[in-house]
Design a protein around this motif. Structure first.
Motif, PDB file in Angstrom:
ATOM      1  N   GLU A 291      -8.637  -6.546  10.290  1.00 25.18           N
ATOM      2  CA  GLU A 291      -9.551  -7.682  10.379  1.00 25.18           C
ATOM      3  C   GLU A 291      -8.935  -8.815  11.206  1.00 25.18           C
ATOM      4  N   ARG A 292      -7.632  -9.029  10.975  1.00 22.35           N
ATOM      5  CA  ARG A 292      -6.939 -10.112  11.673  1.00 22.35           C
ATOM      6  C   ARG A 292      -6.556  -9.749  13.108  1.00 22.35           C
ATOM      7  N   GLY A 293      -6.475  -8.442  13.378  1.00 19.35           N
ATOM      8  CA  GLY A 293      -6.051  -8.029  14.712  1.00 19.35           C
ATOM      9  C   GLY A 293      -4.555  -8.028  14.890  1.00 19.35           C
ATOM     10  N   GLU A 294      -3.814  -8.172  13.800  1.00 27.09           N
ATOM     11  CA  GLU A 294      -2.345  -8.081  13.857  1.00 27.09           C
ATOM     12  C   GLU A 294      -1.824  -7.619  12.497  1.00 27.09           C
ATOM     13  N   ILE A 295      -0.615  -7.057  12.501  1.00 25.29           N
ATOM     14  CA  ILE A 295      -0.078  -6.487  11.269  1.00 25.29           C
ATOM     15  C   ILE A 295       0.299  -7.585  10.278  1.00 25.29           C
ATOM     16  N   VAL A 296      -0.278  -7.480   9.079  1.00 28.02           N
ATOM     17  CA  VAL A 296      -0.020  -8.420   7.989  1.00 28.02           C
ATOM     18  C   VAL A 296       0.550  -7.612   6.828  1.00 28.02           C
ATOM     19  N   PRO A 297       1.678  -8.018   6.254  1.00 24.44           N
ATOM     20  CA  PRO A 297       2.224  -7.233   5.131  1.00 24.44           C
ATOM     21  C   PRO A 297       1.473  -7.501   3.830  1.00 24.44           C
ATOM     22  N   VAL A 298       1.739  -6.663   2.838  1.00 21.97           N
ATOM     23  CA  VAL A 298       1.195  -6.864   1.497  1.00 21.97           C
ATOM     24  C   VAL A 298       1.782  -8.158   0.933  1.00 21.97           C
ATOM     25  N   GLY A 299       0.959  -8.904   0.192  1.00 19.23           N
ATOM     26  CA  GLY A 299       1.441 -10.148  -0.398  1.00 19.23           C
ATOM     27  C   GLY A 299       2.531  -9.898  -1.423  1.00 19.23           C
ATOM     28  N   ALA A 300       3.468 -10.833  -1.515  1.00 22.84           N
ATOM     29  CA  ALA A 300       4.589 -10.695  -2.449  1.00 22.84           C
ATOM     30  C   ALA A 300       4.090 -10.684  -3.894  1.00 22.84           C
ATOM     31  N   ASP A 301       2.868 -11.213  -4.111  1.00 18.89           N
ATOM     32  CA  ASP A 301       2.324 -11.310  -5.464  1.00 18.89           C
ATOM     33  C   ASP A 301       1.410 -10.139  -5.819  1.00 18.89           C
ATOM     34  N   ALA A 302       1.404  -9.058  -4.997  1.00 21.49           N
ATOM     35  CA  ALA A 302       0.517  -7.921  -5.287  1.00 21.49           C
ATOM     36  C   ALA A 302       0.906  -7.297  -6.622  1.00 21.49           C
ATOM     37  N   PRO A 303      -0.048  -7.135  -7.526  1.00 22.35           N
ATOM     38  CA  PRO A 303       0.263  -6.557  -8.834  1.00 22.35           C
ATOM     39  C   PRO A 303       0.533  -5.055  -8.699  1.00 22.35           C
ATOM     40  N   PRO A 304       1.110  -4.434  -9.721  1.00 22.11           N
ATOM     41  CA  PRO A 304       1.343  -2.983  -9.651  1.00 22.11           C
ATOM     42  C   PRO A 304       0.012  -2.246  -9.513  1.00 22.11           C
TER      43      PRO A 304
END
Lengths: 321, 321
Positions: free
Chosen positions: B213-226
């Motif tokens: 969607e953003r057109g660039e690589i975005v990592p998973v958020g540090a707050d992603a739950p299990p």
């Protein structure tokens, strides 16, 4: 009426394979390792309707005349044959009535009703399903579609064997097959004349094995205890199925419920396949070391996968009884 | 060293299909009905090792030089890639070391060890698996086999798409694919240039969808739950996989654990297939009506089926959390 032929034949199985192509799934032959040998699982649990039964039902119903189709069909079955007939009938626009025991697995009853078939329940202990189906047939003119005592049904089930031969590019040395009335075992034996065929039944319900040993048809004893291998719970085999296996010098085997559960668990762990207790009988016989001499390249048929989720969970948890 | 190509290509996928034929199972494409439409399930849970990962691993390892093979390989993975690399390495006589998180499903850890691989466990929260694998590689000279950030791996996974096209005899209108790092999704997109491809990730772990969607690589958020979709739990995608999907204008979706459990149950009831939570993500998106426009003949990839039996039983019982 369909021509009343005297016995199923290899040519009949080959004709059935041509007839039902496009109506059934060509199920995969999946490799697995057992004691360092590569064996093959013929995954009929992946067949449409969850069991090989759609093959025979389709082969039979495709041969009905238009007049016969208008009268509908009636079948008796604890579940898988019921579902196979119901699917084939719906596709061909034929009305179907299914006579099922009231203790059939809920999943099989619901799936059969979902195909649009009318369900008539009976008490397995006190009523005669053949008589009930006969009465319905007399009243409505519906054609009775037996689950194994029929040439077209046996030849339809035998298409499993044709596929095995084609998928391997040769006849396997050994095919181990779950056995109730013997339709699948005898059909496969016709399809693969060079293979050793071993039918496997539930303990105490091993009337095919005892019949083959005695050289004549012997019914299940009146004192046979219940079995979790409901798909293989047939009181007596057919002259058609017995005849084919007897002529081949086949010998049968029996497995316990617990052995079948262990095979279901193996199929879960090693093949990612959901197999019902009866469908796991042949695998159970191999894993329990009951089959003498299982060479590399042998085939085990997993004949069905319709099982109540709660019961399946209890098998995985080790609490099934 | 293998030639360091800049990007995976359709020709590379086709070459991979020729290279790995005979080493992997041609998994079945099974029909199922959904809202009166016939859809197809590509059952990679029936692949050897229980997931598509054997394809990429085999494609990579078959291209190692003899000198490279002698140094062995090292891979990091929560399970399915580990097992795929371990199987391919054993067959080719290559020593394999696998770096796995200590919370990986037991079934995946045991299966990987059973293939003869050495297992190095790490703490997913406090240790860096890439650094650990890099250290092992430096100390032993072992070749690192990434799980998706590699041209040969992407091209190997894409062979799933080649098979889909061959089995259908055409490109399907839509292929819905479980997505972790994007190796399978991007490989299939290359193999089927005329199909709409929809990658499906776990909720909060949908970094591919957000990157596209953003057109660039975005990592998973540090707050992603299990998430229970452990196979799809990758912190960041790869330029190779993102690049392919971005160039195609692909958009991604996310599903919840509960939606994945419902899909596992559907696969049990309607397909007799054991599918793990991550492997059921694409089916979950379709069943939960998250995919806009699912035409007749669309394909859903079931990418893996390695799941602990106790947990699977809890999914069937409705008690999974």
């Amino acid at each position: 009426m369909t021509e009343n032929r005297e016995a199923p034949t290899r040519e009949g199985v080959e004709a059935a394979a041509r007839r039902i192509a496009g109506w059934v799934t060509r199920t995969p032959l999946l490799p697995f390792e057992w004691r360092g040998r590569r064996l093959w699982a013929k995954a009929e649990c992946l067949q449409q309707g969850g069991a090989f039964k759609l093959r025979g039902a389709t082969n039979r119903l495709l041969q009905l005349t238009d007049a016969e189709k208008r009268h509908g069909v009636v079948a008796f079955s604890s579940g898988n044959h019921a579902r196979g007939v119901a699917i084939a009938a719906r596709r061909l626009g034929i009305a179907a009535t299914i006579v099922m025991p009231s203790d059939a697995p809920v999943v099989k009853r619901e799936a059969t009703a979902a195909e649009g078939a009318a369900i008539v329940l009976y008490d397995r202990m006190n009523e005669d399903r053949i008589a009930i189906a006969g009465r319905i047939s007399q009243e409505t003119g519906a054609i009775v579609v037996p689950s194994f005592d029929d040439v077209d049904i046996v030849e339809g089930q035998g298409t499993v064997g044709i596929e095995i031969g084609e998928q391997l590019g040769r006849e396997p040395p050994l095919v181990v097959v779950p056995c109730g009335g013997g339709g699948l075992s005898s059909g496969i034996a016709l399809a693969l004349p060079g293979s050793r065929v071993v039918p496997v039944e539930p303990a105490a319900w091993d009337d095919m094995a005892r019949s083959l040993e005695r050289g004549e048809i012997v019914p299940v004893g009146a004192d046979a205890p219940p079995t979790r291998l409901d798909a293989l719970q047939t009181p007596v085999v057919s002259p058609y199925t017995f005849g084919v296996l007897h002529a081949r010098g086949v010998r049968g085997l029996a497995v316990s419920d617990v052995e079948a559960f262990a095979a279901m668990r193996f199929a879960f762990d090693s093949l990612r396949l959901v197999v019902e207790p009866g469908g796991a009988a042949a695998l159970a016989a191999v894993l329990a070391d009951k089959v003498a001499d299982v060479p590399e390249g042998s085939v085990v048929v997993l004949s069905g996968g319709n099982v109540d989720p709660g019961f399946y969970a209890s098998v995985l948890n080790g609490s099934a009884a």
